[in-house]
Design a protein around this motif. Structure first.
Motif, mmCIF file in Angstrom:
data_model
loop_
_atom_site.group_PDB
_atom_site.id
_atom_site.type_symbol
_atom_site.label_atom_id
_atom_site.label_comp_id
_atom_site.label_asym_id
_atom_site.label_seq_id
_atom_site.Cartn_x
_atom_site.Cartn_y
_atom_site.Cartn_z
ATOM 1 N N PHE A 709 78.881 -40.166 76.729
ATOM 2 C CA PHE A 709 79.158 -39.699 75.384
ATOM 3 C C PHE A 709 80.630 -39.380 75.128
ATOM 4 O O PHE A 709 81.066 -39.446 73.983
ATOM 5 N N SER A 710 81.373 -38.987 76.162
ATOM 6 C CA SER A 710 82.701 -38.420 75.922
ATOM 7 C C SER A 710 83.720 -39.507 75.617
ATOM 8 O O SER A 710 83.715 -40.583 76.223
ATOM 9 N N SER A 711 84.572 -39.204 74.687
ATOM 10 C CA SER A 711 85.730 -40.034 74.366
ATOM 11 C C SER A 711 86.961 -39.135 74.347
ATOM 12 O O SER A 711 86.873 -37.951 73.997
ATOM 13 N N ILE A 712 88.092 -39.689 74.701
ATOM 14 C CA ILE A 712 89.346 -38.928 74.769
ATOM 15 C C ILE A 712 90.149 -39.213 73.506
ATOM 16 O O ILE A 712 90.339 -40.371 73.111
ATOM 17 N N SER A 713 90.600 -38.158 72.877
ATOM 18 C CA SER A 713 91.435 -38.290 71.682
ATOM 19 C C SER A 713 92.657 -37.405 71.846
ATOM 20 O O SER A 713 92.632 -36.380 72.534
ATOM 21 N N LEU A 714 93.743 -37.814 71.209
ATOM 22 C CA LEU A 714 95.000 -37.082 71.253
ATOM 23 C C LEU A 714 95.163 -36.335 69.941
ATOM 24 O O LEU A 714 95.211 -36.927 68.861
ATOM 25 N N SER A 715 95.252 -35.014 70.028
ATOM 26 C CA SER A 715 95.404 -34.168 68.853
ATOM 27 C C SER A 715 96.857 -33.720 68.752
ATOM 28 O O SER A 715 97.396 -33.122 69.683
ATOM 29 N N SER A 716 97.482 -34.031 67.633
ATOM 30 C CA SER A 716 98.884 -33.653 67.411
ATOM 31 C C SER A 716 98.978 -32.776 66.184
ATOM 32 O O SER A 716 98.397 -33.078 65.147
ATOM 33 N N ASN A 717 99.708 -31.661 66.306
ATOM 34 C CA ASN A 717 99.938 -30.730 65.208
ATOM 35 C C ASN A 717 101.440 -30.651 64.940
ATOM 36 O O ASN A 717 102.227 -30.413 65.867
ATOM 37 N N LYS A 718 101.810 -30.817 63.689
ATOM 38 C CA LYS A 718 103.216 -30.773 63.302
ATOM 39 C C LYS A 718 103.387 -29.754 62.196
ATOM 40 O O LYS A 718 102.736 -29.829 61.151
#
Length: 1259
Positions: A709-718
């Motif tokens: 089930f798991s997927s890797i995502s990149l979270s960026s906050n600006k």
């Protein structure tokens, strides 16, 4: 009369008095120069200043010392009243002349304002004599007891407000308790939970609304919304009474503006709210036993007292003291604490409690700072004592309220302290006073009494005569007017007669008063047409189910009820609903909505194999229970399986209760929408199973859920303010489908609202929201973006289809659309119509859409996802389901290639849908079904087929059935998209299935928890364990954990709606020689409502390991031992084993069951009891006083041996007929009482031992 212009402005806490050029400011009163005391209460609707209600808020800051004196010594009775009280000040001013009036008063104020000159409370209690003055019943008096749920004294006028269980509110005028007004404050006739009295009227709180009425009963406004459910308490939040706070059982506090009647804010608390009290701060009593202090400005919890371990029943605050009574759990049930908890709200510490038996209500006495009145539900006794001086019995009093209708449910004390009122379960109000002359308040407004005009009775009534002038009876004693219509004169009637065709009336034949018309020919009327359009399932459509569709779904999608008969589910033909070899799940338990998720996980081969191999030592493990359930689904081919053990363990996990995914029989409907509920359950199960599996030693199973089930995502906050940007990696198991907020947010035209475009914006979100910036050290607007870095093998998508506009996306389209309608041509050539126009002639149309070639659906069966890691780009391509009607050309090779230049191919393998079906058991929320794509290995080559799993009803369906969504009756809930991978072994190999229950497992769970000398059996060891085809006799005992729900049908028969819920309590297994090797008592997981001692032999305490002398083990321990015996092909002998194995929740193959209740039964005849068979055949009397499972198991084994002996002699059939002949003579019961058992046994032996004629052989 009180004048309107007195200079009061209580809202701003400024009090001034202007009378005859004298301006005297005082927190209590002002003295005029006309020998009069101006004690006019304020004209606003704030709390009065003359009583005991929040006097500290009327004092200026520099008068703090005087404020403390007010709390320590309240005004005393008239005979001992302080010189500082209002009455005495007025008397002193009257005894002086006009010139010295102001000086004398000011001198007395200075003399007593800062001194403790009040008489002690001990002197007062010596002369008190409380007595019951009068009892006032409900008006009008009815035969049904109407409980008085709420009592409140009016702080403004001489009124007592009474709230009843049926939603009626009455105000009684003191001192004679005459009825002043009466009205219904609840539209649905539910109980009045609380009443808050204001200067302009009364705020009446019901279960789902807050209603504001004038004192005469005229409605001002009502506050109601969807989230306001199970309300409990109401109170003012501000000192100027401009805001109202209301709390409910779901932990939500609603802040309501008094003037507009609108909810302006919602506060979420850790648990449900039971009481709300206002002192210097707001104190809330919660369902978890905590008393929390809230700040009125920030609405944060500043401090919490852990007062009780269970529910809070009653709380009262006065000054710096707070008292409460509540419950604590013991043995799985809530019991009242035998103490009153006392707290100091100033020092925030607990004080010594007060011992008292079963307190339910507690109130402070308004006159004395530390005196309280306590009510008990067991004795209806009122206990008055001093909190600060508990050991002094001279300050204590005991009053006995004589209630003929059970418990006291409500109480209150007037602000003057002269009156106490109690309400009981019979609708009676008990008034208690200590003096002959008493009042509700020290100074009250004058109550406006309406004078009823006297009308001359008309001699005759005409059409224009007003009903307010005509009595019910012209010459009778009833003086009530016709406009006051009595409820007893109204009754329900049926539908009006259906108008008949004039051609039918020509053939009318009348016999006496009954007319007959032949129902033949072209004008024949069916029975379905005789029902009116406003009726559904024999019921009128109410506002509660108007949101449900008028079009019923196809039969395979409808909710099917398990019908219980006399012998339970044995007579219900489940095979009619399941022609496949898959196992269905029962839907009779409150949390059966989880069936669709269980089926979805079962048909994922990797998860199924891992759970079947899993076994741990935890008592409450969902992975173990799912493994046991999957084993039953494997073995019971085409049959129905119950998931009771899995649901019981699910209730014991705290996280499940915190998420709100646990439903009960009392509240079977979820407070949140059903699609959202099942999404929360799916997310919780995946995370919980991953935690449990990761603790095992199997390397492949440690990350099976994460790998799937798991997927890797990149979270960026600006940060927009400073430009600071930081990134972090996230793992996500599920995705919530994010719909556009505006029609053109994701693009214009059909492409903007396509599934692929919405899924693309869901997987790669970008939005603005305030967040904490480390560089700016504050909350600033930030741009948050999530970029997908890896694709999971199984993409789980929550449809998040809750609102009506979101359901519109899922609608199908047809190429044969007629303008103004939603019509398509079905495969049968018949025209099907959707919408309200489909109800023709009062009949409901069943939607037919299978194999429709002209239909275009929104949900695609196959999609392709491409990740561009270099440019951080994501693209989603969807392929049309109907290639013939598609406007976009599609290369057929793209539908089969696993990976190409457009990315990875995914196909839909599971779809869980929400069905809105109108049914009497589920009128509001509907139910859930799952459609799963399964590879059929029975054909060569294997072929993929779609199956619809509707609890125990399983049918094969088409791909068009999966993607056909109609917002009238079906919406999406959960979607599983799987990677198309022909070489599955290279990605995630499926581990081989190995039975984890072995001989060592049996021996590890063969626990001995009692003393050796108390053992009633010989435990089996390695050498004495039963082997294949060995005979053992089993018997079980049960306890009740839930009552049975029944109703009476129209023909007078008793119909079981919900069967009784039972829990396993004792298991006994004996060998063929009668030796017991298992006799275990089972620790109950859920609270026991009835031990059924007469039939089970289980007593209170036998199932508690702490006090029991029996061998008590857990349910999982005994289950593992039984599973080992079943897996070893041991044969079980018993009497009525089908019900025993059903409650144990274990599947035993039929070839391993020898049931004596079926052996000794003639065809189409009643079943015989074990006691009757033992008395007739074995000449023993069992179960005379109570049941013993060891004795019953031995008796069943002996009956089976007797059966084998009769079969050898070829005498069984004739003997069985004689047993039934004996049973008819003795009513199939063992004779009891004053009978001669020897003569009866002799008579039975003569019948059984009569010569049996052997059948002649054919020549």
């Amino acid at each position: 009369m009180y004048g309107p212009n007195n200079g009061y402005n209580l809202r701003n806490n400024n009090i001034s008095f202007n009378n005859n050029n004298n301006n005297v400011k005082s927190p209590i009163t002002s003295i005029t120069s006309n020998n009069q005391t101006n004690t006019t209460p304020p004209q606003s609707h704030g709390m009065p200043i003359y009583g005991n209600y929040h006097q500290e808020h009327l004092v200026s800051p520099n008068q703090h010392q005087y404020q403390q004196n007010i709390y320590q010594h309240q005004p005393t009775p008239t005979s001992m009243q302080s010189p500082f009280s209002t009455t005495n000040v007025a008397n002193i001013s009257n005894n002086n002349n006009n010139n010295n009036n102001s000086n004398s008063t000011q001198q007395m104020y200075n003399e007593y304002a800062y001194q403790d000159d009040y008489p002690p409370e001990d002197d007062y209690y010596d002369d008190i004599t409380w007595a019951e003055m009068r009892i006032e019943p409900e008006y009008p008096i009815s035969n049904i007891n109407n409980i008085v749920t709420t009592l409140r004294f009016d702080p403004w006028e001489e009124l007592l407000w009474v709230g009843y269980q049926n939603g009626k509110v009455s105000s009684l005028l003191n001192p004679n308790l005459e009825r002043y007004s009466s009205f219904y404050a609840s539209q649905d006739k539910t109980e009045i939970r609380d009443i808050l009295v204001d200067s302009e009227g009364a705020l009446c709180l019901t279960k789902s609304s807050l209603n504001f009425y004038t004192r005469g009963g005229a409605p001002n406004y009502q506050v109601r919304n969807e989230r306001m459910k199970d309300l409990n308490a109401v109170q003012y939040s501000k000192f100027d009474n401009s805001e109202i706070i209301v709390g409910n059982d779901h932990g939500i506090i609603f802040i309501i503006d008094f003037y507009t009647g609108k909810v302006i804010r919602e506060i979420h608390m850790p648990s449900g709210i039971k009481t709300i009290n206002r002192g210097r701060q707001i104190w809330c009593g919660q369902t978890n036993g905590d008393l929390s202090m809230l700040d009125q400005r920030t609405w944060r919890i500043e401090h919490t007292f852990s007062a009780h371990k269970g529910d809070v029943k009653s709380v009262d605050i006065k000054g710096d003291l707070m008292v409460s009574c509540g419950c604590s759990p013991r043995l799985g049930q809530l019991f009242l604490d035998p103490i009153i908890k006392v707290f100091d709200t100033n020092a925030l510490r607990a004080l010594p409690p007060i011992q008292y038996k079963r307190p339910t209500m507690v109130k402070f006495h308004p006159k004395y700072y530390s005196s309280i009145a306590i009510s008990s539900d067991s004795t209806n006794q009122i206990f008055i004592c001093d909190v600060n001086n508990q050991n002094d019995t001279s300050n204590s009093q005991y009053l006995q309220v004589d209630s003929l209708f059970g418990y006291l449910y409500s109480m209150d004390i007037s602000s003057s302290g002269d009156i106490m009122a109690f309400g009981d379960g019979g609708g009676l109000v008990h008034q208690w006073t200590e003096t002959e002359e008493f009042s509700v308040n020290v100074n009250s407004f004058q109550t406006d009494l309406v004078q009823f005009p006297q009308f001359n009775r008309p001699n005759r009534m005409t059409e224009n005569s007003p009903l307010s002038e005509i009595p019910f009876q012209q010459d009778g004693p009833d003086q009530y007017l016709l406009s006051y219509w009595k409820p007893t004169l109204s009754y329900q009637v049926g539908l009006p007669q259906r108008p008949l065709n004039s051609t039918l009336l020509a053939n009318l034949k009348q016999h006496d008063f009954v007319g007959y018309i032949p129902n033949t020919g072209a004008n024949k009327i069916s029975r379905k047409q005789m029902r009116g359009k406003s009726y559904e399932e024999g019921k009128i459509k109410s506002l509660s189910n108007l949101s449900m569709s008028h079009i019923r779904p196809p039969k395979i999608f409808r909710w099917t009820e398990l019908k219980f008969k006399k012998f339970g589910l044995e007579e219900f033909e489940v095979m009619e609903f399941n022609k496949t070899h898959f196992s269905g799940l029962e839907n009779i338990l409150p949390n059966s909505y989880s069936n669709c998720v269980i089926q979805a996980l079962y048909f994922i081969p990797n998860i199924r194999a891992v759970l079947l191999n899993h076994l741990c030592t935890k008592s409450y493990c969902l992975s173990c229970e799912l493994g046991f359930l999957f084993t039953m689904m494997d073995n019971s081919v085409g049959k129905t399986v119950e998931s009771s053990n899995f649901l019981r363990v699910l209730k014991q996990i705290p996280q499940a209760s915190a998420l709100g995914i646990i439903l009960s029989s009392e509240t079977p409907e979820s407070p949140i929408p059903l699609p959202q509920l099942v999404s929360n359950l799916n997310r919780f199960l995946v995370e919980q199973l991953h935690k449990e599996i990761s603790t095992t030693s199997n390397i492949n199973s440690e990350t099976i859920f994460e790998s799937l089930f798991s997927s890797i995502s990149l979270s960026s906050n600006k940060c927009i303010n400073c430009g600071n940007q930081y990134e972090k990696q996230l793992k996500q198991n599920q995705y919530e489908l994010s719909y556009p907020t505006t029609p053109n947010e994701y693009g214009q035209g059909p492409d903007g609202t396509s599934f692929s475009n919405i899924l693309k914006n869901t997987l790669s979100k970008q939005f603005k929201s305030p967040a904490w910036c480390e560089k700016c050290q504050g909350f600033f607007s930030t741009v948050q973006k999530k970029t997908l870095k890896s694709l999971p093998p199984l993409l789980c998508i929550n449809a998040n289809c809750i609102k009506k506009e979101q359901e519109e996306y899922w609608k199908f389209e047809s190429t044969n659309i007629i303008p103004g309608t939603k019509t398509f041509i079905s495969s049968t050539g018949q025209q099907q119509q959707h919408g309200p126009q489909s109800q023709l002639n009062g009949q409901q149309q069943q939607v037919g859409f299978n194999n429709n070639k002209d239909e275009i659906t929104w949900l695609p069966l196959k999609i392709r996802i491409k990740l561009d890691s270099n440019n951080n780009q994501l693209s989603v391509t969807e392929y049309p389901n109907n290639l013939e009607k598609s406007k976009v050309p599609v290369n057929p090779q793209d539908l089969v290639e696993e990976v190409n230049e457009n990315g990875q191919l995914y196909e839909l393998t599971t779809c869980i849908s929400h069905i809105k079906d109108q049914f009497k058991r589920i009128p509001k929320q509907g139910h859930l079904v799952s459609q799963i794509k399964i590879k059929d290995t029975s054909v060569n080559p294997p072929k993929d087929r779609w199956y619809l799993f509707n609890d125990f009803r399983i049918n094969e369906c088409s791909a068009n059935d999966v993607t056909h969504f109609d917002s009238n009756w079906r919406t999406g809930a959960i979607l599983y998209y799987s990677k198309v991978n022909s070489n599955a072994t290279s990605d995630l190999p499926i581990p081989p299935i190995v039975n984890p229950i072995s001989k060592d497992t049996y021996l590890q769970n063969n626990l001995i928890t009692c003393k050796p000398n108390a053992l009633t059996f010989t435990p089996a060891n390695t050498n004495t364990l039963p082997k294949k085809d060995d005979l053992v006799a089993i018997d079980t005992e049960f306890v009740s954990i839930g009552p049975e729900e029944t109703e009476v049908s129209l023909d007078g028969k008793r119909v079981i709606i919900q069967p009784g819920n039972f829990s396993l309590a004792r298991v006994s297994i004996v060998r063929s020689n009668g030796e017991a090797f298992i006799d275990d008592y089972i620790q109950s997981i859920e609270p026991v409502t009835d031990y059924l001692t007469r039939f089970s032999g289980i007593n209170v305490g036998d199932l508690d390991p702490k006090v029991s002398t029996k061998n008590v083990i857990s349910l999982k321990n005994i289950y593992l031992k039984l599973r080992y015996l079943v897996d070893q092909k041991v044969k079980f002998v018993g009497h009525g084993l089908q019900k025993d194995f059903r409650i144990i929740n274990i599947y035993v193959p039929p070839e391993q069951i020898i049931d004596t209740v079926e052996l000794y039964q003639l065809k189409n005849q009643r079943k015989l009891s074990l006691r009757f068979l033992a008395f007739v055949l074995l000449k023993i009397d069992i179960q005379s006083e109570t049941h013993c499972s060891v004795e019953d198991a031995r008796t069943a084994m002996e009956l089976y041996k007797y059966y084998l002996s009769l079969q050898e002699k070829n005498e069984f059939d004739e003997t069985l007929k004689r047993i039934y002949e004996i049973g008819r003579q003795y009513n199939f019961k063992v004779p009891e009482g004053n009978v001669n058992l020897k003569d009866i046994e002799k008579h039975i032996n003569n019948i059984l031992n009569a010569p049996i004629s052997q059948p002649q052989k054919d020549k």
